[in-house]
Design an enzyme around this catalytic site. Structure first.
Site, PDB file in Angstrom:
ATOM      1  N   ALA A  11      -8.620   2.819  16.325  1.00  0.00           N
ATOM      2  CA  ALA A  11      -8.648   3.717  15.162  1.00  0.00           C
ATOM      3  C   ALA A  11      -9.484   3.011  14.087  1.00  0.00           C
ATOM      4  CB  ALA A  11      -7.233   4.011  14.677  1.00  0.00           C
ATOM      5  N   MET A  13      -9.088   0.952  11.516  1.00  0.00           N
ATOM      6  CA  MET A  13      -8.960  -0.474  11.197  1.00  0.00           C
ATOM      7  C   MET A  13      -9.407  -1.351  12.373  1.00  0.00           C
ATOM      8  SD  MET A  13      -7.985  -0.965   8.087  1.00  0.00           S
ATOM      9  CE  MET A  13      -7.343  -2.637   8.025  1.00  0.00           C
ATOM     10  N   ARG A  33      -5.649   3.078  23.785  1.00  0.00           N
ATOM     11  CA  ARG A  33      -4.810   3.837  24.719  1.00  0.00           C
ATOM     12  C   ARG A  33      -5.580   5.031  25.294  1.00  0.00           C
ATOM     13  NH1 ARG A  33       0.485   6.713  22.373  1.00  0.00           N
ATOM     14  NH2 ARG A  33      -1.153   7.610  21.091  1.00  0.00           N
ATOM     15  N   VAL A  74      -2.651  -1.187  16.194  1.00  0.00           N
ATOM     16  CA  VAL A  74      -2.159   0.173  16.471  1.00  0.00           C
ATOM     17  C   VAL A  74      -1.106   0.557  15.440  1.00  0.00           C
ATOM     18  CG1 VAL A  74      -2.592  -0.113  18.949  1.00  0.00           C
ATOM     19  CG2 VAL A  74      -0.286  -0.490  18.060  1.00  0.00           C
ATOM     20  N   ALA A  76       2.021   0.989  13.333  1.00  0.00           N
ATOM     21  CA  ALA A  76       3.092   0.013  13.133  1.00  0.00           C
ATOM     22  C   ALA A  76       4.408   0.522  13.728  1.00  0.00           C
ATOM     23  CB  ALA A  76       3.250  -0.275  11.642  1.00  0.00           C
ATOM     24  N   ASN A 102       0.250  -3.635   9.633  1.00  0.00           N
ATOM     25  CA  ASN A 102       1.220  -3.921   8.575  1.00  0.00           C
ATOM     26  C   ASN A 102       2.617  -3.943   9.164  1.00  0.00           C
ATOM     27  OD1 ASN A 102      -0.023  -4.377   6.112  1.00  0.00           O
ATOM     28  ND2 ASN A 102      -0.316  -2.204   5.717  1.00  0.00           N
ATOM     29  N   SER A 128      -5.976  -7.381   4.441  1.00  0.00           N
ATOM     30  CA  SER A 128      -6.090  -6.500   3.277  1.00  0.00           C
ATOM     31  C   SER A 128      -7.543  -6.160   3.002  1.00  0.00           C
ATOM     32  CB  SER A 128      -5.497  -7.153   2.034  1.00  0.00           C
ATOM     33  OG  SER A 128      -5.748  -6.322   0.912  1.00  0.00           O
ATOM     34  N   LYS A 183       1.411 -10.929   2.912  1.00  0.00           N
ATOM     35  CA  LYS A 183       0.704  -9.641   2.812  1.00  0.00           C
ATOM     36  C   LYS A 183       1.604  -8.584   2.151  1.00  0.00           C
ATOM     37  CE  LYS A 183      -2.328  -6.321   3.462  1.00  0.00           C
ATOM     38  NZ  LYS A 183      -1.779  -5.088   3.893  1.00  0.00           N
ATOM     39  N   HIS A 186       1.654  -9.265  -1.497  1.00  0.00           N
ATOM     40  CA  HIS A 186       0.341  -8.823  -1.983  1.00  0.00           C
ATOM     41  C   HIS A 186       0.376  -7.317  -2.277  1.00  0.00           C
ATOM     42  CE1 HIS A 186      -3.380  -6.653  -1.046  1.00  0.00           C
ATOM     43  NE2 HIS A 186      -4.050  -7.672  -1.531  1.00  0.00           N
ATOM     44  N   ASN A 187       0.902  -6.553  -1.336  1.00  0.00           N
ATOM     45  CA  ASN A 187       0.966  -5.103  -1.541  1.00  0.00           C
ATOM     46  C   ASN A 187       1.906  -4.735  -2.684  1.00  0.00           C
ATOM     47  OD1 ASN A 187      -0.553  -5.179   0.815  1.00  0.00           O
ATOM     48  ND2 ASN A 187       0.368  -3.321   1.621  1.00  0.00           N
ATOM     49  N   GLU A 190       0.124  -5.220  -5.771  1.00  0.00           N
ATOM     50  CA  GLU A 190      -0.831  -4.100  -5.854  1.00  0.00           C
ATOM     51  C   GLU A 190      -0.150  -2.860  -6.467  1.00  0.00           C
ATOM     52  OE1 GLU A 190      -2.943  -3.479  -2.050  1.00  0.00           O
ATOM     53  OE2 GLU A 190      -2.443  -1.362  -2.257  1.00  0.00           O
ATOM     54  N   LYS A 261       3.666   4.049   1.592  1.00  0.00           N
ATOM     55  CA  LYS A 261       3.867   3.837   3.032  1.00  0.00           C
ATOM     56  C   LYS A 261       4.942   2.787   3.300  1.00  0.00           C
ATOM     57  CE  LYS A 261      -0.310   3.240   4.802  1.00  0.00           C
ATOM     58  NZ  LYS A 261      -1.419   3.232   5.772  1.00  0.00           N
ATOM     59  N   ARG A 288       6.706   5.581  -8.270  1.00  0.00           N
ATOM     60  CA  ARG A 288       6.152   6.472  -7.234  1.00  0.00           C
ATOM     61  C   ARG A 288       7.241   7.420  -6.740  1.00  0.00           C
ATOM     62  NH1 ARG A 288       1.695   3.513  -3.369  1.00  0.00           N
ATOM     63  NH2 ARG A 288       0.812   2.125  -4.937  1.00  0.00           N
TER      64      ARG A 288
HETATM   65  P1  NDP Z   1      -3.122   4.102  12.855  1.00  0.00           P
HETATM   66  O1  NDP Z   1      -2.013   3.435  12.161  1.00  0.00           O
HETATM   67  O2  NDP Z   1      -3.448   5.497  12.511  1.00  0.00           O
HETATM   68  O3  NDP Z   1      -2.835   4.019  14.432  1.00  0.00           O
HETATM   69  C1  NDP Z   1      -3.669   4.667  15.373  1.00  0.00           C
HETATM   70  C2  NDP Z   1      -3.919   3.782  16.582  1.00  0.00           C
HETATM   71  O4  NDP Z   1      -2.667   3.406  17.187  1.00  0.00           O
HETATM   72  C3  NDP Z   1      -4.722   4.481  17.646  1.00  0.00           C
HETATM   73  O5  NDP Z   1      -5.603   3.552  18.222  1.00  0.00           O
HETATM   74  C4  NDP Z   1      -3.668   4.928  18.639  1.00  0.00           C
HETATM   75  O6  NDP Z   1      -4.132   5.117  19.933  1.00  0.00           O
HETATM   76  C5  NDP Z   1      -2.744   3.748  18.591  1.00  0.00           C
HETATM   77  N1  NDP Z   1      -1.410   4.034  19.077  1.00  0.00           N
HETATM   78  C6  NDP Z   1      -0.459   4.804  18.508  1.00  0.00           C
HETATM   79  N2  NDP Z   1       0.642   4.830  19.266  1.00  0.00           N
HETATM   80  C7  NDP Z   1       0.403   4.042  20.333  1.00  0.00           C
HETATM   81  C8  NDP Z   1       1.171   3.654  21.456  1.00  0.00           C
HETATM   82  N3  NDP Z   1       2.432   4.065  21.636  1.00  0.00           N
HETATM   83  N4  NDP Z   1       0.605   2.840  22.375  1.00  0.00           N
HETATM   84  C9  NDP Z   1      -0.673   2.406  22.211  1.00  0.00           C
HETATM   85  N5  NDP Z   1      -1.429   2.736  21.175  1.00  0.00           N
HETATM   86  C10 NDP Z   1      -0.904   3.543  20.233  1.00  0.00           C
HETATM   87  O7  NDP Z   1      -4.468   3.217  12.746  1.00  0.00           O
HETATM   88  P2  NDP Z   1      -5.109   2.465  11.482  1.00  0.00           P
HETATM   89  O8  NDP Z   1      -6.396   1.952  11.994  1.00  0.00           O
HETATM   90  O9  NDP Z   1      -5.116   3.295  10.263  1.00  0.00           O
HETATM   91  O10 NDP Z   1      -4.117   1.253  11.198  1.00  0.00           O
HETATM   92  C11 NDP Z   1      -3.798   0.286  12.185  1.00  0.00           C
HETATM   93  C12 NDP Z   1      -2.826  -0.714  11.605  1.00  0.00           C
HETATM   94  O11 NDP Z   1      -3.421  -1.348  10.483  1.00  0.00           O
HETATM   95  C13 NDP Z   1      -1.517  -0.114  11.095  1.00  0.00           C
HETATM   96  O12 NDP Z   1      -0.468  -1.032  11.341  1.00  0.00           O
HETATM   97  C14 NDP Z   1      -1.736  -0.009   9.607  1.00  0.00           C
HETATM   98  O13 NDP Z   1      -0.530  -0.053   8.901  1.00  0.00           O
HETATM   99  C15 NDP Z   1      -2.580  -1.233   9.348  1.00  0.00           C
HETATM  100  N6  NDP Z   1      -3.416  -1.184   8.166  1.00  0.00           N
HETATM  101  C16 NDP Z   1      -4.104  -0.056   7.855  1.00  0.00           C
HETATM  102  C17 NDP Z   1      -4.916  -0.013   6.730  1.00  0.00           C
HETATM  103  C18 NDP Z   1      -5.697   1.199   6.427  1.00  0.00           C
HETATM  104  O14 NDP Z   1      -6.364   1.217   5.375  1.00  0.00           O
HETATM  105  N7  NDP Z   1      -5.672   2.236   7.270  1.00  0.00           N
HETATM  106  C19 NDP Z   1      -5.046  -1.168   5.840  1.00  0.00           C
HETATM  107  C20 NDP Z   1      -4.352  -2.326   6.287  1.00  0.00           C
HETATM  108  C21 NDP Z   1      -3.553  -2.309   7.396  1.00  0.00           C
HETATM  109  P3  NDP Z   1      -4.609   6.588  20.429  1.00  0.00           P
HETATM  110  O15 NDP Z   1      -6.024   6.718  19.956  1.00  0.00           O
HETATM  111  O16 NDP Z   1      -4.505   6.520  21.910  1.00  0.00           O
HETATM  112  O17 NDP Z   1      -3.705   7.592  19.814  1.00  0.00           O
END
Ligand code: NDP
Length: 478
Positions: A11, A13, A33, A74, A76, A102, A128, A183, A186-187, A190, A261, A288
């Protein structure tokens, strides 16, 4: 030919982190996945560097150079646990699994302990800087063993943001969950920073009747001084932005409900458990909650009266100057409280955290990057055992200059009915922590009355209790 490091979870990140690694010359195994996301990274960004895409987790692990390093990015919670299990079963002793999402530090501690049993390293790494940071240089806060950092650290330090002095915004924070703990705080900081900035905006808007553009100009000006920071900078940009549909100031068309969140709440809950007052962060988190379309806010609307005073502002320039000082003071308190929480956490969980280094790795890449973080590093360099950041000579002198202004702002807000939870709670904290004598004496006396909780005296050693329901004689406890 094998990959230096792998990232699973493509995804926003994960893919940005993988691209950052690839752009810096590392061979990066990637996996998701559902295969589509992996294919999209190769199709759109394959030229960023050398990628090793895999459809299955087996192939992903197989493509990694030993000892293997795999980063999980992935969703959290449950998904992270599932991916850890899957990865761990395919990996060997000495391999390293990194959760860069996170996670709550207690989850990280649990996961680390489980993997340690199997001879594998688990690193909870706080990252971050959002999407942009992940791609171009985040602030990275890795926990876990020193051994895992020896393998992982050089790669993370290469892709991390660099501070003005060229140092990477990444360091080994401490064992097991230390990275995710830092971290989390930190949040929390923030949250406090964003809220108090918004309170300053609110005062300019309500008390001075300034429009968003004019307030944006003030923040732009403030960004040239002690308050210089990413959050002040983006505040100016947001306030200057016009809504595309209506042409109105953008901030005026945004619904006044701030979502969350959970990391602010984690910081506060943890602080409550540790007995560390983080009042600025707590009020920002509650602010909030109040905003978030609660039934209470609906019920209060038009029912609860304000009885506000209409106060004249004789000198708007002086008022804005006061706000700037109040903002700086409230910010110093919020950061000081956050650092107190890190110090207490380190104590409680046995982490060897160098507090000054935490401020140093927040100087670039992360959301709370700010000019004055250098001052925090210097304060802990002067005195690593500093038990209250605010008591450092530099900070106590700085805050002293702000106090009259800070009091005027809080008093003005209270009189005119402008809610300033962070301005006010940080000032109360400041006055509490410096008080010669607190009304806690009465609280403890009450506790002794109904719970026989005992008390100590100002004029004698020992522990005492009054037989309240009998003859009220004082007894000395052993
Ligand atoms: P998401 O939190 O939206 O997660 C999506 C990803 O998780 C996809 O690759 C998805 O795969 C995978 N996934 C979900 N469920 C499963 C599962 N059961 N088994 C395997 N893979 C799974 O992605 P983000 O990129 O937004 O964030 C990733 C992490 O980084 C999170 O923990 C988030 O809290 C943290 N974070 C995010 C920030 C941001 O700005 N977005 C900033 C700092 C930290 P699939 O494509 O197959 O569905």
């Amino acid at each position: 030919d094998a990959a230096d490091i792998g990232v699973t979870g493509m995804a926003v990140m994960g893919s940005n982190l993988a691209r950052n690694l690839a752009r810096n010359g590392f061979k990066v195994a990637i996996h998701n996945r559902s295969v589509g996301k992996t294919e999209a990274v190769i199709a759109e960004h394959g030229t960023d560097g050398e990628f090793f895409p895999s459809e299955s987790m087996e192939d992903f692990v197989g493509s990694l150079q030993k000892p293997r390093v795999a980063i999980i990015m992935v969703k959290a919670g449950g998904p992270t646990d599932a991916v850890i299990d899957e990865l761990s079963s395919l990996m060997d002793e000495g391999d390293i699994i990194v959760d860069a999402g996170n996670a709550l530090f207690t989850d990280t501690r649990r996961r680390e302990a489980a993997l340690r049993e199997k001879g594998q390293h688990f690193v909870g790494a706080g990252v971050s800087g959002g999407e942009e940071g992940a791609l171009n240089g985040p602030s990275i806060m890795p926990g876990g063993t020193k051994e895992s950092y020896d393998r992982l650290g050089p790669m993370f330090e290469t892709i991390a943001a660099k501070a003005e002095d060229g140092k990477p915004c990444c360091t080994h924070v401490g064992a097991d969950g230390a990275g995710h703990f830092v971290k989390m705080v930190h949040n929390g900081i923030e949250y406090a920073d964003m809220q108090v900035i918004s309170e300053a905006y609110d005062m300019m808007s309500k008390a001075l009747g300034m429009d968003a553009d004019a307030i944006g100009d003030v923040f732009e000006e403030w960004n040239k001084g002690d308050l210089e920071s990413f959050l002040i900078e983006i505040t100016a940009t947001v306030l200057h932005h016009k809504d595309a549909t209506t042409g109105e100031p953008f901030v005026d068309v945004v619904l006044d409900q701030a979502a969350q969140k959970g990391t602010g709440a984690w910081t506060v809950k943890t602080a409550l458990d540790l007995g560390v007052p983080v009042t600025g962060i707590a009020e920002a988190t509650f602010a909030r909650s109040i905003s978030g379309g609660t039934p209470q806010r609906e019920a209060a609307r038009g029912v609860l009266v304000g009885e506000e005073q209409q106060l004249e502002i004789a000198d708007p320039k002086q008022f804005i100057d006061d706000l700037q000082k109040a903002l700086y003071a409230a910010k110093l308190v919020s950061y000081s409280q956050g650092f107190d929480e890190i110090a207490k956490g380190a104590d409680e969980y046995g982490w060897d955290i160098t507090l000054g280094d935490m401020a140093a790795i927040w100087r670039e890449g992360c959301i709370i990057r700010a000019r004055f973080l250098d001052r925090i590093t210097e304060a802990y360099d002067r005195n690593p055992g500093l038990s209250l950041l605010l008591s450092d000579e530099y900070f106590s002198t700085e805050i002293a200059k702000c106090i009259p202004a800070w009091r005027r702002i809080v008093a003005f807000a209270a009189s005119t009915g402008c809610p300033v939870p962070v301005f006010a709670s940080t000032l109360s904290y400041y006055d509490s922590v410096r008080a010669e004598r607190l009304p806690a004496a009465l609280v403890q006396a009450q506790r002794d009355y109904f719970g026989a909780h005992t008390y100590q005296r100002v004029d004698a050693e020992g522990t005492f209790h009054v037989e309240w329901t009998e003859d009220r004689r004082e007894t000395k406890q052993d």
